[in-house]
Design a protein around this motif. Structure first.
Motif, PDB file in Angstrom:
ATOM      1  N   GLN A  14      14.375  10.039   9.359  1.00 19.24           N
ATOM      2  CA  GLN A  14      15.054  11.153   8.710  1.00 19.24           C
ATOM      3  C   GLN A  14      16.402  11.348   9.369  1.00 19.24           C
ATOM      4  O   GLN A  14      16.469  11.705  10.555  1.00 19.24           O
ATOM      5  CB  GLN A  14      14.225  12.437   8.788  1.00 19.24           C
ATOM      6  N   GLU A  43      16.430  13.546   3.364  1.00 14.49           N
ATOM      7  CA  GLU A  43      14.977  13.560   3.358  1.00 14.49           C
ATOM      8  C   GLU A  43      14.446  12.388   4.180  1.00 14.49           C
ATOM      9  O   GLU A  43      15.119  11.378   4.370  1.00 14.49           O
ATOM     10  CB  GLU A  43      14.456  13.469   1.920  1.00 14.49           C
ATOM     11  N   ARG A  44      13.220  12.548   4.636  1.00 16.55           N
ATOM     12  CA  ARG A  44      12.557  11.459   5.357  1.00 16.55           C
ATOM     13  C   ARG A  44      12.360  10.288   4.410  1.00 16.55           C
ATOM     14  O   ARG A  44      11.973  10.481   3.254  1.00 16.55           O
ATOM     15  CB  ARG A  44      11.223  11.945   5.914  1.00 16.55           C
TER      16      ARG A  44
END
Length: 124
Positions: A38, A43-44
């Motif tokens: 991330q 976002e991851r």
């Protein structure tokens, strides 16, 4: 189950790092495992996946040929070898077991628990 990531740090572009992820509380030998990352403000995202026995690996396109995922089931540990690193690899890196697999990648849900991750910073 606890997952503890380590091995992150500051590295110059073109350099290398090796991340480790040690699991405790259960054996991971029957689980597909993945690395995720991330970056700030993002976002991851999925990075790499390895099957239970280590026979198959899959990578996101941006790291293919540079990163290698591996595992040692006897040590309950998963690794991520990162070579020829780029500034865009800067992120917090996490490992986890794959909740599900779709199109060869690990798909996670909002309910999945995560470890603290390890910070990787690549300077240009």
């Amino acid at each position: 189950v606890q997952l503890v990531e380590s091995g992150g740090g500051l590295v110059q572009a073109g350099g290398s790092l090796r991340l480790s992820c040690v699991a405790s509380g259960r054996w991971i030998k029957d689980l597909d495992m993945g690395w995720f990352r991330q970056a700030p403000g993002k976002e991851r995202e999925f990075v790499a996946r390895i099957t239970q026995d280590g026979d198959y690996t899959h990578y996101t396109d941006s790291v293919k040929g540079r990163f290698t995922i591996s595992r040692d089931n006897a040590k309950n540990t998963v690794y991520l070898e990162m070579n020829n690193m780029k500034p865009e690899d800067t992120a917090v890196y996490y490992c986890n077991w794959c909740d599900t697999v779709a199109h060869y990648i690990c798909v996670m849900t909002p309910d999945d628990d995560w470890g603290q991750g390890t910070q990787v910073t690549v300077s240009s």
